[in-house]
Design a protein around this motif. Structure first.
Motif, PDB file in Angstrom:
ATOM      1  N   SER A 132       5.899  46.803 -19.748  1.00  0.00           N
ATOM      2  CA  SER A 132       6.399  47.530 -20.672  1.00  0.00           C
ATOM      3  C   SER A 132       7.277  48.122 -19.621  1.00  0.00           C
ATOM      4  CB  SER A 132       5.617  48.542 -21.300  1.00  0.00           C
ATOM      5  OG  SER A 132       4.867  49.201 -20.070  1.00  0.00           O
ATOM      6  N   GLU A 133       8.680  49.391 -19.100  1.00  0.00           N
ATOM      7  CA  GLU A 133       8.457  50.226 -18.536  1.00  0.00           C
ATOM      8  C   GLU A 133       7.392  50.496 -17.784  1.00  0.00           C
ATOM      9  OE1 GLU A 133      11.340  54.018 -17.334  1.00  0.00           O
ATOM     10  OE2 GLU A 133      11.955  51.981 -18.455  1.00  0.00           O
ATOM     11  N   VAL A 157      14.524  53.609 -12.366  1.00  0.00           N
ATOM     12  CA  VAL A 157      15.115  52.500 -12.846  1.00  0.00           C
ATOM     13  C   VAL A 157      15.368  52.412 -13.839  1.00  0.00           C
ATOM     14  CG1 VAL A 157      12.389  50.976 -12.037  1.00  0.00           C
ATOM     15  CG2 VAL A 157      12.298  52.670 -14.184  1.00  0.00           C
ATOM     16  N   ARG A 158      16.301  51.372 -14.398  1.00  0.00           N
ATOM     17  CA  ARG A 158      17.079  51.946 -15.129  1.00  0.00           C
ATOM     18  C   ARG A 158      17.416  50.526 -16.164  1.00  0.00           C
ATOM     19  NH1 ARG A 158      22.066  55.994 -15.817  1.00  0.00           N
ATOM     20  NH2 ARG A 158      21.887  55.181 -17.255  1.00  0.00           N
ATOM     21  N   THR A 159      17.404  50.158 -17.684  1.00  0.00           N
ATOM     22  CA  THR A 159      18.304  48.900 -17.686  1.00  0.00           C
ATOM     23  C   THR A 159      18.841  48.635 -17.481  1.00  0.00           C
ATOM     24  OG1 THR A 159      16.329  49.010 -19.783  1.00  0.00           O
ATOM     25  CG2 THR A 159      18.093  47.184 -19.711  1.00  0.00           C
ATOM     26  N   ILE A 160      19.512  47.817 -17.291  1.00  0.00           N
ATOM     27  CA  ILE A 160      21.650  46.919 -16.840  1.00  0.00           C
ATOM     28  C   ILE A 160      21.383  45.562 -17.614  1.00  0.00           C
ATOM     29  CG2 ILE A 160      22.657  46.141 -14.955  1.00  0.00           C
ATOM     30  CD1 ILE A 160      20.700  47.941 -12.969  1.00  0.00           C
ATOM     31  N   ILE A 161      22.401  45.366 -18.131  1.00  0.00           N
ATOM     32  CA  ILE A 161      22.859  44.584 -19.227  1.00  0.00           C
ATOM     33  C   ILE A 161      24.122  44.343 -18.419  1.00  0.00           C
ATOM     34  CG2 ILE A 161      22.532  43.377 -21.445  1.00  0.00           C
ATOM     35  CD1 ILE A 161      20.278  45.109 -21.580  1.00  0.00           C
ATOM     36  N   GLU A 209       5.504  39.736 -19.630  1.00  0.00           N
ATOM     37  CA  GLU A 209       6.432  41.197 -20.039  1.00  0.00           C
ATOM     38  C   GLU A 209       5.741  41.649 -19.614  1.00  0.00           C
ATOM     39  OE1 GLU A 209       8.740  40.696 -23.291  1.00  0.00           O
ATOM     40  OE2 GLU A 209       9.257  39.163 -23.730  1.00  0.00           O
ATOM     41  N   TYR A 241      24.123  50.113 -17.208  1.00  0.00           N
ATOM     42  CA  TYR A 241      23.203  50.575 -17.636  1.00  0.00           C
ATOM     43  C   TYR A 241      23.087  51.371 -19.016  1.00  0.00           C
ATOM     44  CZ  TYR A 241      23.069  51.984 -12.566  1.00  0.00           C
ATOM     45  OH  TYR A 241      22.601  52.064 -10.725  1.00  0.00           O
ATOM     46  N   ILE A 242      21.920  51.055 -19.129  1.00  0.00           N
ATOM     47  CA  ILE A 242      21.880  51.450 -20.718  1.00  0.00           C
ATOM     48  C   ILE A 242      20.943  53.062 -21.379  1.00  0.00           C
ATOM     49  CG2 ILE A 242      20.601  49.946 -23.061  1.00  0.00           C
ATOM     50  CD1 ILE A 242      22.702  48.045 -21.650  1.00  0.00           C
TER      51      ILE A 242
END
Length: 52
Positions: free
Chosen positions: A4-5, A27-31, A2, A35-36
């Motif tokens: 961190s960003e 960068v963006r978190t995608i779930i 793991e 996009y989150i």
């Protein structure tokens, strides 16, 4: 493993620079295709045309 960003970005940009490439994005978190947002809520869909 793991990361961190910030750790990810450091390693990713080092890889890009070592290969003499360029990167102008972010960068963006995608779930689940969304996009989150910073507050953890789902934002815009990654592929808006599929959200119809």
């Amino acid at each position: 493993m793991e990361l961190s960003e910030d750790q990810f970005l450091d390693r990713f940009l080092m890889f890009i620079e070592e290969n003499r490439w360029s990167f102008g994005g972010g960068v963006r978190t995608i779930i689940d295709g969304y996009y989150i947002n910073a507050d953890g809520t789902p934002g815009k869909p990654v592929w808006p045309e599929e959200d119809k």
